[in-house]
Design an enzyme around this catalytic site. Structure first.
Site, short mmCIF file in Angstrom:
data_model
loop_
_atom_site.label_atom_id
_atom_site.label_comp_id
_atom_site.label_asym_id
_atom_site.label_seq_id
_atom_site.Cartn_x
_atom_site.Cartn_y
_atom_site.Cartn_z
N THR A 184 0.67 -1.22 0.04
CA THR A 184 0.00 -0.01 0.00
C THR A 184 0.81 1.20 0.01
OG1 THR A 184 -1.76 -1.03 0.97
CG2 THR A 184 -1.74 1.33 1.52
N ASN A 215 -5.68 -9.15 -8.12
CA ASN A 215 -5.68 -9.87 -6.72
C ASN A 215 -7.04 -10.57 -6.87
OD1 ASN A 215 -6.33 -6.96 -7.00
ND2 ASN A 215 -7.20 -7.32 -4.93
N GLN A 243 0.72 -9.77 -6.44
CA GLN A 243 0.16 -11.08 -6.51
C GLN A 243 0.89 -12.08 -7.53
OE1 GLN A 243 -2.30 -12.42 -4.64
NE2 GLN A 243 -3.08 -10.63 -3.62
N SER A 267 5.03 -7.07 -2.06
CA SER A 267 4.66 -7.00 -0.65
C SER A 267 5.34 -8.63 -0.10
CB SER A 267 3.37 -6.95 -0.43
OG SER A 267 3.13 -7.04 1.07
N HIS A 290 4.11 -10.25 2.75
CA HIS A 290 3.30 -11.15 3.46
C HIS A 290 2.16 -12.10 2.41
CE1 HIS A 290 -0.63 -9.07 3.32
NE2 HIS A 290 0.08 -8.03 3.19
N THR A 347 13.33 4.24 10.37
CA THR A 347 14.29 3.35 10.63
C THR A 347 13.98 2.02 9.98
OG1 THR A 347 14.46 4.49 12.78
CG2 THR A 347 15.17 2.23 12.86
N CYS A 401 -9.22 -6.44 1.18
CA CYS A 401 -9.45 -5.13 1.45
C CYS A 401 -10.71 -4.87 1.49
CB CYS A 401 -8.37 -4.56 0.68
SG CYS A 401 -6.63 -5.15 0.91
C1 LIG Z 1 -2.60 -6.38 -5.80
C2 LIG Z 1 -2.43 -5.58 -4.61
N1 LIG Z 1 -1.91 -4.76 -4.48
C3 LIG Z 1 -1.48 -4.17 -3.13
C4 LIG Z 1 -1.97 -4.76 -2.12
C5 LIG Z 1 -1.72 -4.27 -0.64
O1 LIG Z 1 -0.68 -4.80 -0.27
P1 LIG Z 1 -0.20 -4.82 1.38
O2 LIG Z 1 -1.10 -5.68 2.24
O3 LIG Z 1 1.30 -5.00 1.76
O4 LIG Z 1 -0.52 -3.28 1.75
C6 LIG Z 1 -2.51 -5.87 -2.16
C7 LIG Z 1 -3.02 -6.52 -0.82
O5 LIG Z 1 -4.28 -7.28 -0.91
C8 LIG Z 1 -2.72 -6.58 -3.41
O6 LIG Z 1 -3.40 -8.00 -3.45
#
Ligand SMILES: Cc1ncc(COP(=O)(O)O)c(C=O)c1O
Length: 385
Positions: free
Chosen positions: A73, A152, A180, A200, A202, A238, A326
């Site tokens: 994000t 996603n 993704q 990302s 996670h 940091t 989300c």
């Molecule tokens: C395509 C996509 N972009 C951005 C994000 C946001 O990632 P983060 O959870 O690291 O903020 C997601 C998370 O669902 C995602 O699937």
């Protein structure tokens, strides 16, 4: 026996044990601040730079082109706002697609309020952007094109290298949200002609709290966090060394396993798609049948509510999703499903199943055993059987 089957890997993934082992020393023994001159600081700094090399290696980038952030994000906000404000003297037009993640959609909406002009490109019924449409909307004041690599929600994979080629020809920065696809299918920033790329940790078996923005050398970008000048001054704060070491370890594992795992998941995905479409009347696949992520299956079912399916699956021990993690808190249907032409009631009947490193054939078999009954029962309850 209560089963616990996780089919929501697009929302987030468990951290791989190998990643946890790599991270642990950086939480207590090697906990230094990378900006400190003493030994603790230098140990942390070395780990940071080794991690940068590892992450860069997965996507064909140079280490100095990797900027660590806290989430995708943040990376997506930085890409859009950072390019917009650094290149305002050249123009104020930004192109995105209609199927971006909310963090791109909302950043663009905010930039619109600041006086930027946003074009949102349409997609076809399978979620694909026609690269020719990108060429068509580019104008004299266009400074950035940002197109998601793989959806996603519906898993469709865009022709990023073709779109990138057009942007390169026109001298326009090109960003892709690869959250993704990163670690799941091969990515090469040079072959794909991208100047900026977000990913990302996670979503690929690393911890939360680490992500990257790849920024091609020479790109003009304005920071959004100002401070101590970490990450080449592009992202002060940091540095979260333990999480970054974890992300790097996740990249190392992905590099080794990516090809074999993609083949394994594609087989499982196709078994799942075939099974659902054959066993459940009134079921439809969302997204492209072939140009899709190896781990993504997304359907809509006639005359059923997605939320009810999720609850019933959960009661049967299966975790799934109806839209992106989300957006599942919102009641309106997903903008992505509407963009591929689904009507509101069709989009409300959607189910996303995303597979991952620990998904077994027996779990797909179990899903295929319980889902037809769930859909049938829900239709009977609502009188729509
Ligand atoms: C395509 C996509 N972009 C951005 C994000 C946001 O990632 P983060 O959870 O690291 O903020 C997601 C998370 O669902 C995602 O699937």
């Amino acid at each position: 026996m209560t089963k616990k089957i996780y089919l929501d890997y697009a929302a987030t993934t468990p951290v791989d044990q190998r990643v946890i082992r790599a991270m642990l020393p950086y939480l207590n023994k090697k906990f230094g601040n990378t900006m400190s001159l003493h030994g603790f600081g230098q140990t942390a700094k070395s780990a940071l730079e080794e991690s940068r090399e590892e992450v860069a290696g997965l996507i064909g980038a140079k280490p100095n082109e990797i900027i660590f952030t806290s989430s995708a994000t943040e990376s997506n906000n930085l890409a859009l706002k950072g390019i917009a404000f650094a290149n305002r003297n050249k123009g104020n037009h930004i192109v995105i697609s209609a199927i971006e993640h909310p963090c791109i959609m909302e950043s663009a909406r905010w930039l619109e309020k600041q006086g930027f002009k946003i074009t949102r490109l349409k997609v076809d019924k399978q979620g694909l952007i026609n690269p020719a449409d990108v060429r068509e909307v580019i104008e004299k004041g266009t400074i950035l094109v940002s197109i998601i690599h793989a959806s996603n929600e519906i898993g469709t994979i865009q022709n990023i290298s073709e779109i990138g080629k057009i942007c390169r020809e026109k001298g326009i920065y090109f960003h892709t949200d690869a959250v993704q696809s990163f670690g799941k299918i091969p990515i090469d920033v040079n072959k794909m002609n991208v100047d900026l790329l977000s990913a990302s940790s996670h979503k690929m078996y690393g911890p939360k709290g680490a992500a990257i923005l790849y920024v091609r050398e020479g790109t003009k970008i304005e920071p959004i966090l100002h401070g101590g000048g970490q990450e080449s001054g592009i992202r002060s704060s940091t540095v979260n060394v333990a999480a970054i070491v974890g992300m790097a370890q996740a990249c190392k594992i992905a590099k080794k396993e990516i090809k074999k795992e993609a083949v394994r998941l594609t087989k499982l995905r196709d078994k799942l798609i075939k099974g659902v479409l054959e066993k459940i009347p009134g079921s439809h696949l969302n997204g492209h049948p072939q140009k899709r992520l190896p781990n993504n299956a997304n359907f809509w079912f006639e005359n059923v509510e997605g939320e009810s399916i999720i609850i019933q699956l959960d009661l049967s021990g299966i975790a799934a999703s109806t839209g992106s993690a989300c957006s599942s808190v919102k009641l309106e249907p997903s903008h992505i499903l509407l963009a591929i032409g689904l009507k509101h009631e069709q989009a409300h009947g959607s189910l996303r199943l995303t597979l991952g490193r620990w998904t077994k054939t027996s779990e797909i078999d179990y899903l295929l055993k319980v889902l037809p009954g769930i859909i049938k029962r829900l239709r009977e309850i609502s009188g729509k059987a």
